[in-house]
Design an enzyme around this catalytic site. Structure first.
Site, mmCIF file in Angstrom:
data_model
loop_
_atom_site.group_PDB
_atom_site.id
_atom_site.type_symbol
_atom_site.label_atom_id
_atom_site.label_comp_id
_atom_site.label_asym_id
_atom_site.label_seq_id
_atom_site.Cartn_x
_atom_site.Cartn_y
_atom_site.Cartn_z
ATOM 1 N N ARG A 26 0.467 -1.192 0.047
ATOM 2 C CA ARG A 26 0.098 -0.098 0.074
ATOM 3 C C ARG A 26 0.512 1.173 -0.047
ATOM 4 N NH1 ARG A 26 -5.014 -1.795 4.323
ATOM 5 N NH2 ARG A 26 -5.649 -2.474 2.357
ATOM 6 N N LYS B 135 -18.647 -15.422 4.555
ATOM 7 C CA LYS B 135 -20.151 -15.151 5.337
ATOM 8 C C LYS B 135 -20.334 -14.672 4.227
ATOM 9 C CE LYS B 135 -18.927 -13.451 9.811
ATOM 10 N NZ LYS B 135 -18.638 -12.642 10.789
ATOM 11 N N GLY C 24 -8.161 -8.583 1.182
ATOM 12 C CA GLY C 24 -7.639 -9.472 0.970
ATOM 13 C C GLY C 24 -6.818 -10.429 0.515
ATOM 14 N N GLY D 158 -13.495 -3.363 1.888
ATOM 15 C CA GLY D 158 -14.784 -2.671 1.530
ATOM 16 C C GLY D 158 -15.302 -2.148 0.966
#
Length: 347
Positions: free
Chosen positions: A37, A176, A304, A327
């Site tokens: 990053r 999930k 990720g 996200g």
């Protein structure tokens, strides 16, 4: 999709510039463990320096500290950045989340960040879905622009929201289903094929929340318990031994998923096919990574674990776009407006 104005068109000569970067990197023993990053922030910082900016103040959050906490200090990040970009005009501010006013989107804290600066650049796509002081409030206090990474993310992910080359294949996984429902509901009905693996596939098999067909695994590598060294074997996906857990997609599923991906002209992949951090249960995720890399079409990988997988599989350079967003990527692809983007005037 609305595009914010670019820093490329700004006159930064002699200006003091506040840059919101995404420097939320992993640390190990007080040093940066992965500077991906940080490196992604360099093009914007170099553009500002090459444009004769007088000073570049870089701010970012790091982790989720509860108040000031030395283990979340930006000092290791600053050392890493200075090795990559040894320019005395660059200054790294301390972790924005050391101040609780950051996540409250507090105007007073935003004014403190903006003090002494002439313009603001948001290059932190990974935080653009958060209405925080350093990502949203400050953009209303200074002339605001989008950085090169933020723009690139919007451009590449935006291609998935427009007219895509077909076949369009979505590969989704992870633990999930609720984390991916929004993206799949927005993109899935436009896709030609939706492939689902990981724990998410079990939830979808029991109760499919989508108004379209999905391709689920035929077989899985099941284990007797959730332990790295548990007894394991390949079993039919819908008939595992009682009490056993599916921890990876099996050989037949890997081949079927790879065939579908190979036919695609557009691919979006988010989420692993199992517990790939354990080598015994990683082959399904790595098989998908290799298949996406071998696809001749436009390929996007986000999230990720998926990003980590393409790097560990050694195929990252063959992916069209690897999103840093997490996200933010999911919310953009759900069709949501990102506060950090909305706060910047249009191009």
């Amino acid at each position: 999709m609305r595009m914010p104005r670019s820093i490329r068109g700004a006159d930064v000569a002699g200006k003091r510039v506040l840059v919101r970067a995404d420097l939320n990197v992993p640390l190990e023993r007080g040093e940066v463990a992965d500077d991906t990053r940080i490196r992604a922030s360099l093009p914007t910082l170099r553009l500002l320096l090459d444009g004769a900016a007088a000073e570049v103040r870089v701010c970012s959050h790091l982790g989720r500290p509860n108040g000031r906490d030395s283990k979340y200090s930006m000092k290791p990040v600053e050392r890493n950045l200075r090795r990559l970009l040894p320019d005395e005009r660059v200054r790294v501010l301390e972790n924005t989340r050391f101040d609780p006013r950051e996540t409250e989107n507090d105007d007073t804290f935003a004014r403190e960040l903006a003090a002494g600066c002439d313009l603001y650049v948001d290059d932190a796509f990974g935080s653009a879905h958060r209405a925080h002081a350093s990502t949203e409030a400050v953009a209303h206090l200074l002339p605001a622009y989008a950085g090169l990474l933020l723009l690139a993310e919007l451009e590449h992910l935006g291609r998935l929201l427009g007219e895509v080359e077909r076949p369009f294949v979505i590969v989704s996984g992870g633990a999930k289903v609720e984390d991916k429902v929004g993206v799949l509901q927005n993109l899935g009905s436009r896709a030609d094929r939706v492939l689902i693996g990981g724990k998410m596939a079990e939830d979808v098999r029991e109760s499919n929340p989508f108004p379209f067909d999905v391709l689920l695994p035929r077989d899985v590598v099941a284990a007797s318990s959730f332990e790295a060294d548990a007894e394991s074997r390949v079993v039919p996906y819908d008939d595992p031994p009682p009490g056993w857990l599916g921890l990876d997609i099996g050989p037949e599923s890997r081949e079927e998923f790879a065939r579908e991906i190979a036919r695609a002209q557009t691919v979006f992949w988010n989420g692993p096919m199992g517990v790939f951090e354990w080598s015994r249960f990683a082959e399904g995720t790595f098989a998908v990574a290799r298949a996406v890399a071998e696809c001749d079409g436009f390929t996007v990988v986000g999230g990720g674990d998926s990003v980590r997988a393409v790097y560990e599989a050694g195929v990252a350079e063959r992916i069209s776009w690897i999103s840093t967003g997490g996200g933010a990527s999911l919310e953009l692809l759900e069709g949501k407006e990102l506060p950090g983007v909305a706060a910047i005037p249009s191009a």
